[in-house]
Design a protein around this motif. Structure first.
Motif, PDB file in Angstrom:
ATOM      1  N   PHE A 137      89.962 -55.473  54.205  1.00 42.81           N
ATOM      2  CA  PHE A 137      89.650 -55.856  55.587  1.00 42.81           C
ATOM      3  C   PHE A 137      88.204 -55.513  55.961  1.00 42.81           C
ATOM      4  O   PHE A 137      87.788 -55.749  57.083  1.00 42.81           O
ATOM      5  CB  PHE A 137      90.598 -55.150  56.564  1.00 42.81           C
ATOM      6  N   GLY A 138      87.473 -54.910  55.031  1.00 45.70           N
ATOM      7  CA  GLY A 138      86.084 -54.574  55.315  1.00 45.70           C
ATOM      8  C   GLY A 138      85.865 -53.137  55.755  1.00 45.70           C
ATOM      9  O   GLY A 138      84.735 -52.763  56.095  1.00 45.70           O
ATOM     10  N   PHE A 139      86.937 -52.317  55.774  1.00 49.91           N
ATOM     11  CA  PHE A 139      86.738 -50.898  56.086  1.00 49.91           C
ATOM     12  C   PHE A 139      85.890 -50.269  54.987  1.00 49.91           C
ATOM     13  O   PHE A 139      86.087 -50.556  53.800  1.00 49.91           O
ATOM     14  CB  PHE A 139      88.081 -50.166  56.162  1.00 49.91           C
ATOM     15  N   GLN A 140      84.957 -49.408  55.401  1.00 52.53           N
ATOM     16  CA  GLN A 140      84.086 -48.739  54.428  1.00 52.53           C
ATOM     17  C   GLN A 140      84.141 -47.236  54.627  1.00 52.53           C
ATOM     18  O   GLN A 140      84.225 -46.762  55.768  1.00 52.53           O
ATOM     19  CB  GLN A 140      82.652 -49.217  54.610  1.00 52.53           C
ATOM     20  N   PRO A 141      84.084 -46.481  53.524  1.00 45.75           N
ATOM     21  CA  PRO A 141      84.124 -45.010  53.654  1.00 45.75           C
ATOM     22  C   PRO A 141      82.942 -44.506  54.479  1.00 45.75           C
ATOM     23  O   PRO A 141      81.820 -44.980  54.308  1.00 45.75           O
ATOM     24  CB  PRO A 141      84.001 -44.520  52.210  1.00 45.75           C
ATOM     25  N   THR A 142      83.234 -43.577  55.383  1.00 45.00           N
ATOM     26  CA  THR A 142      82.145 -43.003  56.191  1.00 45.00           C
ATOM     27  C   THR A 142      81.517 -41.814  55.471  1.00 45.00           C
ATOM     28  O   THR A 142      80.474 -41.322  55.881  1.00 45.00           O
ATOM     29  CB  THR A 142      82.682 -42.496  57.540  1.00 45.00           C
ATOM     30  N   GLY A 143      82.217 -41.301  54.435  1.00 44.88           N
ATOM     31  CA  GLY A 143      81.752 -40.080  53.768  1.00 44.88           C
ATOM     32  C   GLY A 143      82.446 -38.849  54.317  1.00 44.88           C
ATOM     33  O   GLY A 143      82.343 -37.766  53.743  1.00 44.88           O
ATOM     34  N   ASP A 144      83.181 -39.006  55.425  1.00 42.97           N
ATOM     35  CA  ASP A 144      83.903 -37.870  56.019  1.00 42.97           C
ATOM     36  C   ASP A 144      85.303 -37.768  55.430  1.00 42.97           C
ATOM     37  O   ASP A 144      85.878 -38.765  54.969  1.00 42.97           O
ATOM     38  CB  ASP A 144      84.048 -38.050  57.536  1.00 42.97           C
ATOM     39  N   LEU A 145      85.838 -36.553  55.497  1.00 44.90           N
ATOM     40  CA  LEU A 145      87.237 -36.320  55.141  1.00 44.90           C
ATOM     41  C   LEU A 145      87.950 -35.786  56.374  1.00 44.90           C
ATOM     42  O   LEU A 145      87.367 -35.030  57.160  1.00 44.90           O
ATOM     43  CB  LEU A 145      87.364 -35.282  54.020  1.00 44.90           C
ATOM     44  N   GLU A 146      89.195 -36.202  56.563  1.00 44.84           N
ATOM     45  CA  GLU A 146      90.009 -35.715  57.681  1.00 44.84           C
ATOM     46  C   GLU A 146      91.304 -35.202  57.064  1.00 44.84           C
ATOM     47  O   GLU A 146      92.082 -36.004  56.526  1.00 44.84           O
ATOM     48  CB  GLU A 146      90.277 -36.892  58.637  1.00 44.84           C
ATOM     49  N   ASP A 147      91.522 -33.886  57.099  1.00 44.10           N
ATOM     50  CA  ASP A 147      92.709 -33.316  56.448  1.00 44.10           C
ATOM     51  C   ASP A 147      92.845 -33.807  55.002  1.00 44.10           C
ATOM     52  O   ASP A 147      93.922 -34.279  54.599  1.00 44.10           O
ATOM     53  CB  ASP A 147      93.985 -33.666  57.228  1.00 44.10           C
ATOM     54  N   ASP A 148      91.773 -33.743  54.242  1.00 42.16           N
ATOM     55  CA  ASP A 148      91.742 -34.181  52.833  1.00 42.16           C
ATOM     56  C   ASP A 148      91.920 -35.685  52.652  1.00 42.16           C
ATOM     57  O   ASP A 148      92.122 -36.165  51.542  1.00 42.16           O
ATOM     58  CB  ASP A 148      92.806 -33.456  51.986  1.00 42.16           C
ATOM     59  N   GLU A 149      91.884 -36.440  53.737  1.00 39.46           N
ATOM     60  CA  GLU A 149      91.999 -37.900  53.615  1.00 39.46           C
ATOM     61  C   GLU A 149      90.622 -38.551  53.770  1.00 39.46           C
ATOM     62  O   GLU A 149      89.760 -38.060  54.514  1.00 39.46           O
ATOM     63  CB  GLU A 149      92.953 -38.459  54.671  1.00 39.46           C
ATOM     64  N   ILE A 150      90.454 -39.663  53.053  1.00 39.37           N
ATOM     65  CA  ILE A 150      89.193 -40.406  53.094  1.00 39.37           C
ATOM     66  C   ILE A 150      89.118 -41.194  54.405  1.00 39.37           C
ATOM     67  O   ILE A 150      90.035 -41.965  54.716  1.00 39.37           O
ATOM     68  CB  ILE A 150      89.120 -41.370  51.886  1.00 39.37           C
ATOM     69  N   VAL A 151      88.053 -40.973  55.171  1.00 38.83           N
ATOM     70  CA  VAL A 151      87.894 -41.690  56.444  1.00 38.83           C
ATOM     71  C   VAL A 151      87.134 -42.984  56.190  1.00 38.83           C
ATOM     72  O   VAL A 151      86.118 -42.998  55.489  1.00 38.83           O
ATOM     73  CB  VAL A 151      87.131 -40.826  57.473  1.00 38.83           C
ATOM     74  N   MET A 152      87.662 -44.072  56.760  1.00 47.58           N
ATOM     75  CA  MET A 152      86.998 -45.374  56.637  1.00 47.58           C
ATOM     76  C   MET A 152      86.787 -45.953  58.032  1.00 47.58           C
ATOM     77  O   MET A 152      87.552 -45.660  58.959  1.00 47.58           O
ATOM     78  CB  MET A 152      87.835 -46.347  55.816  1.00 47.58           C
ATOM     79  N   ALA A 153      85.765 -46.776  58.156  1.00 47.05           N
ATOM     80  CA  ALA A 153      85.446 -47.352  59.465  1.00 47.05           C
ATOM     81  C   ALA A 153      85.148 -48.832  59.332  1.00 47.05           C
ATOM     82  O   ALA A 153      84.676 -49.309  58.291  1.00 47.05           O
ATOM     83  CB  ALA A 153      84.239 -46.626  60.063  1.00 47.05           C
ATOM     84  N   LEU A 154      85.436 -49.543  60.409  1.00 48.59           N
ATOM     85  CA  LEU A 154      85.173 -50.982  60.491  1.00 48.59           C
ATOM     86  C   LEU A 154      84.468 -51.230  61.812  1.00 48.59           C
ATOM     87  O   LEU A 154      84.975 -50.827  62.872  1.00 48.59           O
ATOM     88  CB  LEU A 154      86.511 -51.741  60.467  1.00 48.59           C
ATOM     89  N   LEU A 155      83.308 -51.857  61.751  1.00 50.03           N
ATOM     90  CA  LEU A 155      82.604 -52.165  63.001  1.00 50.03           C
ATOM     91  C   LEU A 155      83.227 -53.415  63.612  1.00 50.03           C
ATOM     92  O   LEU A 155      83.540 -54.377  62.916  1.00 50.03           O
ATOM     93  CB  LEU A 155      81.112 -52.392  62.737  1.00 50.03           C
ATOM     94  N   VAL A 156      83.418 -53.369  64.925  1.00 49.58           N
ATOM     95  CA  VAL A 156      84.019 -54.505  65.631  1.00 49.58           C
ATOM     96  C   VAL A 156      82.890 -55.281  66.296  1.00 49.58           C
ATOM     97  O   VAL A 156      82.078 -54.700  67.009  1.00 49.58           O
ATOM     98  CB  VAL A 156      85.020 -54.004  66.694  1.00 49.58           C
ATOM     99  N   SER A 157      82.851 -56.585  66.017  1.00 46.99           N
ATOM    100  CA  SER A 157      81.725 -57.363  66.583  1.00 46.99           C
ATOM    101  C   SER A 157      82.058 -57.830  68.000  1.00 46.99           C
ATOM    102  O   SER A 157      83.199 -57.908  68.381  1.00 46.99           O
ATOM    103  CB  SER A 157      81.428 -58.564  65.712  1.00 46.99           C
TER     104      SER A 157
END
Ligand SMILES: CC(C)(COP(=O)(O)OP(=O)(O)OC[C@H]1O[C@@H](n2cnc3c(N)ncnc32)[C@H](O)[C@@H]1OP(=O)(O)O)[C@@H](O)C(=O)NCCC(=O)NCCS
Length: 157
Positions: A137-157
């Motif tokens: 869906f285009g989510f990309q890793p932010t480089g952050d971890l949240e409770d050992d989980e990989i955080v991903m983000a998607l910009l909304v246009s």
């Protein structure tokens, strides 16, 4: 215009508010046994989290006439981001395109909220199904971890 999301069987997949009529079916949604390392054993846990706090909002996932999943969202004002969490498709309903349709529907739901600029979520590194779904869906890793989980983000246009 509202987009239609369907699963592989052509069932319309929608996310809907928790109501007097659907909460029992949503509460009963359970992942496969081996997936309990990634998510709660029952969606009831997420419903309680939504009800007890003022952070998360649970939604039921309906495919055709049936409740088949749960997903929830929250707004994080520290990072001006909307979050998706607690996404679970019932074990017997997995692999039918429901998860993909659910993610599309919840992204559309959040994108329609005023001020929604970024959608975040996180997944356990071992949860490769979820990871590839989010990446597609285009989510990309932010480089952050949240409770050992990989955080991903998607910009909304
Ligand atoms: C992750 C989950 C929501 C996906 O839902 P689903 O209905 O099974 O997914 P779909 O059938 O729509 O498949 C969507 C994508 O998921 C991935 N996927 C689904 N099942 C997979 C499997 N067994 N192996 C690898 N990838 C898989 C694929 O990328 C697939 O892409 P495709 O549409 O090109 O085939 C579901 O497996 C689930 O509820 N898992 C347990 C809870 C969980 O891990 N939630 C995510 C927490 S971050």
């Amino acid at each position: 215009m509202t987009q239609q999301f369907t699963d592989h069987q052509g069932r319309a997949v929608v996310v809907e508010e928790i109501t007097e009529d659907n909460w029992r079916d949503v509460a009963d949604v359970a992942p496969a046994d081996g997936q309990r390392q990634f998510v709660a054993a029952l969606a009831a846990r997420y419903l309680l989290l939504s009800q007890r706090g003022e952070v998360w909002t649970s939604l039921g996932v309906r495919a055709g006439d049936d409740i088949v999943g749960h997903v929830m969202w929250a707004y994080d004002d520290d990072h001006d981001a909307h979050w998706i969490g607690g996404m679970v498709v019932g074990a017997a309903e997995q692999g039918k395109g429901v998860g993909r349709a659910t993610l599309g529907a919840v992204i559309e739901h959040l994108s329609a909220l005023s001020g929604c600029r970024q959608i975040c979520l996180s997944y356990h590194p071992g949860n490769t199904s979820a990871g590839s779904l989010y990446t597609s869906f285009g989510f990309q890793p932010t480089g952050d971890l949240e409770d050992d989980e990989i955080v991903m983000a998607l910009l909304v246009s």
